[in-house]
Design a protein around this motif. Structure first.
Motif, short mmCIF file in Angstrom:
data_model
loop_
_atom_site.label_atom_id
_atom_site.label_comp_id
_atom_site.label_asym_id
_atom_site.label_seq_id
_atom_site.Cartn_x
_atom_site.Cartn_y
_atom_site.Cartn_z
N VAL A 289 0.85 -1.20 0.00
CA VAL A 289 0.00 0.00 0.00
C VAL A 289 0.88 1.25 0.00
O VAL A 289 0.67 2.18 -0.79
N MET A 290 1.89 1.27 0.87
CA MET A 290 2.78 2.43 0.96
C MET A 290 3.52 2.66 -0.36
O MET A 290 3.80 3.81 -0.73
N ALA A 291 3.82 1.58 -1.07
CA ALA A 291 4.54 1.70 -2.34
C ALA A 291 3.62 2.05 -3.51
O ALA A 291 4.09 2.26 -4.63
N GLY A 292 2.31 2.09 -3.25
CA GLY A 292 1.35 2.41 -4.31
C GLY A 292 1.17 1.28 -5.30
O GLY A 292 0.79 1.50 -6.45
N LEU A 293 1.40 0.05 -4.84
CA LEU A 293 1.35 -1.11 -5.75
C LEU A 293 0.00 -1.80 -5.77
O LEU A 293 -0.29 -2.56 -6.70
N ILE A 294 -0.82 -1.60 -4.73
CA ILE A 294 -2.15 -2.20 -4.69
C ILE A 294 -3.16 -1.12 -4.30
O ILE A 294 -2.81 -0.17 -3.59
N PRO A 295 -4.41 -1.23 -4.77
CA PRO A 295 -5.40 -0.20 -4.47
C PRO A 295 -5.78 -0.16 -2.99
O PRO A 295 -5.74 -1.20 -2.30
N PHE A 296 -6.14 1.01 -2.52
CA PHE A 296 -6.56 1.20 -1.12
C PHE A 296 -7.41 2.45 -1.04
O PHE A 296 -7.42 3.27 -1.97
N LYS A 297 -8.09 2.60 0.06
CA LYS A 297 -8.85 3.84 0.32
C LYS A 297 -8.00 4.76 1.19
O LYS A 297 -7.24 4.29 2.03
N GLY A 298 -8.17 6.07 0.99
CA GLY A 298 -7.40 7.01 1.78
C GLY A 298 -6.34 7.71 0.94
O GLY A 298 -6.40 7.70 -0.29
N GLU A 299 -5.38 8.31 1.60
CA GLU A 299 -4.38 9.13 0.93
C GLU A 299 -3.01 8.91 1.56
O GLU A 299 -2.89 8.77 2.78
N ILE A 300 -1.99 8.85 0.72
CA ILE A 300 -0.61 8.80 1.20
C ILE A 300 0.16 9.93 0.53
O ILE A 300 0.07 10.11 -0.69
N LEU A 301 0.90 10.68 1.33
CA LEU A 301 1.71 11.78 0.81
C LEU A 301 3.18 11.50 1.08
O LEU A 301 3.55 11.06 2.17
N LEU A 302 4.02 11.76 0.08
CA LEU A 302 5.46 11.73 0.26
C LEU A 302 5.97 13.16 0.32
O LEU A 302 5.57 14.00 -0.51
N GLN A 303 6.82 13.44 1.28
CA GLN A 303 7.44 14.76 1.43
C GLN A 303 6.42 15.89 1.50
O GLN A 303 6.70 17.03 1.12
N GLY A 304 5.21 15.56 1.95
CA GLY A 304 4.20 16.59 2.16
C GLY A 304 3.43 17.04 0.95
O GLY A 304 2.41 17.71 1.07
N ASN A 305 3.90 16.68 -0.27
CA ASN A 305 3.21 17.23 -1.45
C ASN A 305 3.05 16.26 -2.61
O ASN A 305 2.39 16.58 -3.59
N VAL A 306 3.67 15.10 -2.56
CA VAL A 306 3.51 14.13 -3.66
C VAL A 306 2.45 13.12 -3.25
O VAL A 306 2.66 12.30 -2.35
#
Length: 213
Positions: free
Chosen positions: A49-66
């Motif tokens: 999920v953290m790597a963006g490899l499988i679908p999930f609900k919610g939001e993950i941000l890298l470095q505050g803006n990606v």
């Protein structure tokens, strides 16, 4: 205070109708994190999920803006993941995979060549991966994890099935990349060697959530 290297907001993951992860909020400053949890707790699912490899609900941000949602290509360029038991299409060679990573993630070819040689991957990199042992596959996956210009590297059970020489190289790489601002999240049933790595914090996966201690 600088933005966290990664922030998970209202992240949920189900398989069929079974909830696996339900993480209201998790924000990690730069550093090296040891992700712990019982078998089946969801550690590998969390990494995917953290790597963006499988679908999930919610939001993950890298470095505050990606954003994993709004900038999926850039997001996946900035985060690398090495599986515990990597599987690749059998007809590809190690070099094919390296070229794919270099072309999509960028990075320094010379640095990749140096890591390949120090881990011994260069000896078999032109052979199809169908001929690789589990240890050879593991070393290739670790080499790929250090390819490009990642902000965060996720390593799932990196200490298993590799020889002592490769383990020494791996610890050295983690220290070097960490000193240059790259963060790490590592799952391992074996204790991380405290003389080799200074861990910033321990993450515990339990009851579908992740907590930092």
């Amino acid at each position: 205070m600088s933005d966290p290297v990664i922030a998970l907001h209202a992240v949920k993951k189900n398989y069929q109708d079974v909830p696996i992860l339900d993480i209201p909020r998790l924000e990690l400053p730069k550093g090296i994190y040891w992700l712990q949890g019982e078998n089946g707790a969801g550690k590998t699912t969390c990494m995917k999920v953290m790597a963006g490899l499988i679908p999930f609900k919610g939001e993950i941000l890298l470095q505050g803006n990606v954003s994993s949602r709004q900038h999926p290509v850039q997001f996946r360029r900035l985060i690398n993941y090495a599986e515990a038991e990597p599987l690749y299409p059998s007809f590809l060679t190690g070099r094919d995979l390296l070229e794919l990573y270099l072309n999509t993630k960028g990075g320094d070819r010379e640095a990749v060549r140096d890591i390949s040689e120090s881990m011994g991957v260069d000896i078999y990199v032109n052979n199809p991966v169908s001929s690789y042992s589990s240890g050879m596959l593991k070393k290739l996956s670790l080499l790929l994890a250090f390819t490009g210009n990642p902000t965060l590297i996720l390593l799932d059970e990196p200490l298993i099935t590799i020889d002592t020489r490769a383990l020494t190289v791996l610890y050295d790489l983690i220290r070097t990349y960490s000193a240059n601002g790259v963060s790490f999240c590592i799952t391992s049933h074996q204790a991380l060697d405290a003389e080799e790595l200074t861990v910033t914090g321990t993450l515990k996966v339990a009851h579908k959530n992740i907590t930092l201690s």
